[in-house]
Design a protein around this motif. Sequence first.
Motif, PDB file in Angstrom:
ATOM      1  N   TRP A   1      18.168  23.842 -42.611  1.00 14.52           N
ATOM      2  CA  TRP A   1      16.803  22.942 -43.278  1.00 14.52           C
ATOM      3  C   TRP A   1      17.387  22.098 -44.434  1.00 14.52           C
ATOM      4  O   TRP A   1      16.847  20.810 -45.008  1.00 14.52           O
ATOM      5  CB  TRP A   1      15.646  22.512 -42.012  1.00 14.52           C
ATOM      6  CG  TRP A   1      15.356  22.703 -41.898  1.00 14.52           C
ATOM      7  CD1 TRP A   1      15.567  23.380 -40.085  1.00 14.52           C
ATOM      8  CD2 TRP A   1      15.887  21.001 -40.658  1.00 14.52           C
ATOM      9  NE1 TRP A   1      15.635  22.329 -39.233  1.00 14.52           N
ATOM     10  CE2 TRP A   1      15.877  21.007 -39.301  1.00 14.52           C
ATOM     11  CE3 TRP A   1      15.855  20.142 -40.725  1.00 14.52           C
ATOM     12  CZ2 TRP A   1      15.353  20.316 -38.063  1.00 14.52           C
ATOM     13  CZ3 TRP A   1      15.733  18.765 -39.922  1.00 14.52           C
ATOM     14  CH2 TRP A   1      15.867  19.160 -39.002  1.00 14.52           C
ATOM     15  N   GLN A   2      17.469  23.308 -45.675  1.00 17.87           N
ATOM     16  CA  GLN A   2      17.083  23.093 -46.495  1.00 17.87           C
ATOM     17  C   GLN A   2      17.839  22.796 -46.835  1.00 17.87           C
ATOM     18  O   GLN A   2      17.987  21.517 -48.240  1.00 17.87           O
ATOM     19  CB  GLN A   2      17.442  24.643 -47.828  1.00 17.87           C
ATOM     20  CG  GLN A   2      16.239  25.379 -47.637  1.00 17.87           C
ATOM     21  CD  GLN A   2      16.513  27.172 -47.971  1.00 17.87           C
ATOM     22  OE1 GLN A   2      16.560  27.825 -48.449  1.00 17.87           O
ATOM     23  NE2 GLN A   2      14.772  27.281 -48.200  1.00 17.87           N
ATOM     24  N   VAL A   3      19.594  22.547 -46.823  1.00 13.90           N
ATOM     25  CA  VAL A   3      20.623  21.274 -47.139  1.00 13.90           C
ATOM     26  C   VAL A   3      19.887  20.473 -46.375  1.00 13.90           C
ATOM     27  O   VAL A   3      19.939  18.895 -47.385  1.00 13.90           O
ATOM     28  CB  VAL A   3      22.231  22.358 -45.784  1.00 13.90           C
ATOM     29  CG1 VAL A   3      22.405  21.366 -46.562  1.00 13.90           C
ATOM     30  CG2 VAL A   3      22.267  24.007 -47.160  1.00 13.90           C
ATOM     31  N   ILE A   4      19.929  20.090 -45.370  1.00 10.91           N
ATOM     32  CA  ILE A   4      19.133  18.047 -44.527  1.00 10.91           C
ATOM     33  C   ILE A   4      18.371  17.847 -46.295  1.00 10.91           C
ATOM     34  O   ILE A   4      18.879  17.174 -46.719  1.00 10.91           O
ATOM     35  CB  ILE A   4      19.251  18.576 -43.749  1.00 10.91           C
ATOM     36  CG1 ILE A   4      20.243  18.885 -43.025  1.00 10.91           C
ATOM     37  CG2 ILE A   4      18.342  17.373 -43.179  1.00 10.91           C
ATOM     38  CD1 ILE A   4      19.834  19.334 -41.001  1.00 10.91           C
ATOM     39  N   TYR A   5      17.465  19.030 -46.023  1.00 10.56           N
ATOM     40  CA  TYR A   5      16.189  18.098 -47.120  1.00 10.56           C
ATOM     41  C   TYR A   5      16.845  17.793 -48.470  1.00 10.56           C
ATOM     42  O   TYR A   5      16.659  17.535 -49.420  1.00 10.56           O
ATOM     43  CB  TYR A   5      15.070  18.926 -47.712  1.00 10.56           C
ATOM     44  CG  TYR A   5      14.863  18.943 -46.073  1.00 10.56           C
ATOM     45  CD1 TYR A   5      13.662  17.251 -45.394  1.00 10.56           C
ATOM     46  CD2 TYR A   5      13.595  20.046 -44.592  1.00 10.56           C
ATOM     47  CE1 TYR A   5      12.879  17.103 -44.403  1.00 10.56           C
ATOM     48  CE2 TYR A   5      12.868  19.534 -43.562  1.00 10.56           C
ATOM     49  CZ  TYR A   5      13.343  18.314 -44.112  1.00 10.56           C
ATOM     50  OH  TYR A   5      12.491  17.481 -42.388  1.00 10.56           O
ATOM     51  N   ALA A   6      18.136  19.046 -48.797  1.00 10.18           N
ATOM     52  CA  ALA A   6      17.995  19.054 -50.767  1.00 10.18           C
ATOM     53  C   ALA A   6      18.023  17.182 -50.823  1.00 10.18           C
ATOM     54  O   ALA A   6      17.664  17.128 -52.120  1.00 10.18           O
ATOM     55  CB  ALA A   6      19.774  19.323 -50.818  1.00 10.18           C
TER      56      ALA A   6
END
Length: 154
Positions: free
Chosen positions: A110-115
């Motif tokens: 999710w952190q990668v997606i929200y980056a």
Amino acid sequence: MFNLINKILGVKNKADTVQSDTDDEIKIKIAACVVLVEVAESDSECTEDEIDHVLETMKSTFNLSREHAEEMIELAREARNKSVDLWQFTNQINQSFNHSEKIKLLEAVWQVIYADGRIDKHEDYLVHKLASLLGLQHKELIDAKIKTKKDKYE
């Protein structure tokens, strides 16, 4: 980098030390990295911020230097290009990670997606597929999403 690649491919080096990772440890690191890189590249727009999140996750999760984390990304890309699907990687994760480690990996996804500040439809599809492949429930997927979004925007 060549020592790590040689180790993966089974080429023995006299300089290998007892403290070096086992093949299984390297494979699980690559499997986790494949998942993260796949998400970063899923919307056909892999940004520097997304790769930075992958690097930071690999460094913090596996206690790697930046150089080794960068090597893992290259190895993950090579491994992914040679595979037909993500099952082999999620299967390795399922065999090695406990439940809470899988949740942490999903939060990293999710952190990668929200980056880049938005969720692409391809990223959304992929994170749902990954949660299923990792044996996680939909509620856990949503909880990880909410936690990650809350952490990012607070």
